[in-house]
Enzyme design. Structure first.
Site, PDB file in Angstrom:
ATOM      1  N   TRP A  10       4.061  27.900  21.302  1.00 30.05           N
ATOM      2  CA  TRP A  10       3.999  26.367  21.885  1.00 30.05           C
ATOM      3  C   TRP A  10       2.718  25.695  21.078  1.00 30.05           C
ATOM      4  CZ3 TRP A  10       3.909  27.731  28.140  1.00 30.05           C
ATOM      5  CH2 TRP A  10       5.278  27.749  28.302  1.00 30.05           C
ATOM      6  N   LYS A  11       2.304  27.036  20.036  1.00 27.58           N
ATOM      7  CA  LYS A  11       1.033  25.562  19.716  1.00 27.58           C
ATOM      8  C   LYS A  11      -0.286  25.118  20.505  1.00 27.58           C
ATOM      9  CE  LYS A  11       4.150  24.088  16.266  1.00 27.58           C
ATOM     10  NZ  LYS A  11       4.757  24.115  15.412  1.00 27.58           N
ATOM     11  N   HIS A  98       0.487  32.214  11.026  1.00 26.59           N
ATOM     12  CA  HIS A  98       1.552  31.502  11.204  1.00 26.59           C
ATOM     13  C   HIS A  98       0.943  30.207   9.633  1.00 26.59           C
ATOM     14  CE1 HIS A  98       3.021  27.576  12.414  1.00 26.59           C
ATOM     15  NE2 HIS A  98       4.407  28.460  13.166  1.00 26.59           N
ATOM     16  N   GLU A 170       8.609  31.381   7.319  1.00 24.77           N
ATOM     17  CA  GLU A 170       8.852  29.736   7.324  1.00 24.77           C
ATOM     18  C   GLU A 170       8.813  28.492   6.885  1.00 24.77           C
ATOM     19  OE1 GLU A 170       7.995  29.684  12.094  1.00 24.77           O
ATOM     20  OE2 GLU A 170       6.153  29.746  11.390  1.00 24.77           O
ATOM     21  N   GLY A 176       8.322  21.532  11.662  1.00 22.78           N
ATOM     22  CA  GLY A 176       8.315  20.332  12.771  1.00 22.78           C
ATOM     23  C   GLY A 176       8.563  19.332  12.033  1.00 22.78           C
ATOM     24  N   GLY A 236       8.944  23.270  18.323  1.00 20.29           N
ATOM     25  CA  GLY A 236       9.201  22.099  18.822  1.00 20.29           C
ATOM     26  C   GLY A 236       9.936  22.176  20.213  1.00 20.29           C
TER      27      GLY A 236
HETATM   28  C1  PEP Z   1       6.533  27.016  14.246  1.00 22.90           C
HETATM   29  O1  PEP Z   1       5.667  26.442  14.958  1.00 22.90           O
HETATM   30  O2  PEP Z   1       6.371  27.814  14.334  1.00 22.90           O
HETATM   31  C2  PEP Z   1       7.269  26.814  13.897  1.00 22.90           C
HETATM   32  C3  PEP Z   1       8.839  26.754  13.630  1.00 22.90           C
HETATM   33  O3  PEP Z   1       7.442  24.727  14.052  1.00 22.90           O
HETATM   34  P1  PEP Z   1       9.063  24.113  14.607  1.00 22.90           P
HETATM   35  O4  PEP Z   1      10.324  24.926  15.846  1.00 22.90           O
HETATM   36  O5  PEP Z   1       8.797  22.779  15.650  1.00 22.90           O
HETATM   37  O6  PEP Z   1       9.549  23.562  13.000  1.00 22.90           O
END
Ligand code: PEP
Length: 260
Positions: A10-11, A98, A170, A176, A236
């Site tokens: 959820w950041k 992250h 990632e 995002g 998101g």
């Molecule tokens: C994340 O914050 O680890 C991420 C993958 O974000 P998003 O799904 O919004 O790209």
């Protein structure tokens, strides 16, 4: 069967009221679905963890993950949160490294190695994030960077310790942005991460490797079907109950397909 994971990151979103309302809506739906052996996690802001923990059961269908913690056990570190503080309020894992923390808080691999060790010592599961920037990829350095992130962040760890963590691949350019990595890239990088860990820690290690980066209910079925993908780290699309539940259902279907 390999355990599958879905983690909602959820950041810095949601108030406590919104976080509680989300959990109250999510819980009965998850209980009705029977998520079986899926590991379903939410990673809210620190501020919400304790209130959300009161709504869950350690054996229930959803568990909590923190977005970060400090590498020292305790001390004069104003504004920081220790792993022990988290584990005593029913938090079962911690996101480490992250890309937003690497970028904005300048966290480097050697610091992350200390965090991984601290989280393990406290009995929680580290979710170690790795992934290349767009520039790294354009320069053909994506594999070198990811290998370096893994080697340095896991420096000095034993195979038994590494077996307890999960890795999230990632690519920074996919987080995002709405620009999800192609299935070819996901397949190539997950295989590469798998091989890197096997070479370093031996054949009996099967660390789950999650994909993260613009994953949503429209593209998740294909991503979760790719080899060596043990689920997703979702930003998101984890902020709305409906899309998060859709992702749980898609992952569950894939887990059941692979089991038959
Ligand atoms: C994340 O914050 O680890 C991420 C993958 O974000 P998003 O799904 O919004 O790209």
């Amino acid at each position: 069967m390999e355990k599958k994971y879905l983690i909602g990151n959820w950041k810095m979103y949601k108030t406590t009221k919104e976080a509680i309302a989300f959990m109250q809506q999510l819980l009965p739906t998850l209980e009705a679905i029977d998520t079986g052996s899926l590991g379903v996690f939410l990673a809210p802001s620190f501020v919400h963890l304790s209130d959300m923990a009161k709504l869950i059961d350690r054996k229930g269908p959803i568990q909590l993950v923190a977005q970060n913690c400090h590498h020292e056990a305790e001390g004069a570190f104003t504004g920081e949160v220790s792993a022990a503080m988290l584990s005593t309020i029913k938090v079962s894992g911690v996101l480490i490294g992250h890309s937003e923390r690497r970028m904005y808080q300048k966290e480097d691999n050697s610091l992350l190695a200390k965090k991984v060790k601290r989280v393990l010592k406290t009995g929680m599961q580290p979710f170690l994030c790795c992934g290349e920037s767009l520039e790294d990829r354009k320069n053909g350095k994506h594999k070198t960077i990811v290998k370096q992130q893994l080697q340095e962040s896991l420096c000095g760890m034993t195979p038994d310790e590494v077996a307890k963590l999960a890795v999230a691949y990632e690519p920074v350019w996919a987080i995002g942005t709405g620009e999800v990595a192609s299935l070819d890239i996901i397949t190539e990088m997950h295989y590469f991460i798998r091989q890197t860990l096997l070479e370093a820690y031996g054949g009996s290690i099967k660390v789950p490797i999650l994909y993260g980066g613009s994953c949503n209910p429209q593209n998740a079925a294909a991503i979760f079907s790719a080899p060596n993908v043990a689920g997703g780290l979702i930003g998101g699309a984890s902020l709305q109950v409906d899309s998060f539940i859709q992702l749980v259902k898609i992952l569950l279907e894939k887990a059941n397909d692979k089991a038959h």
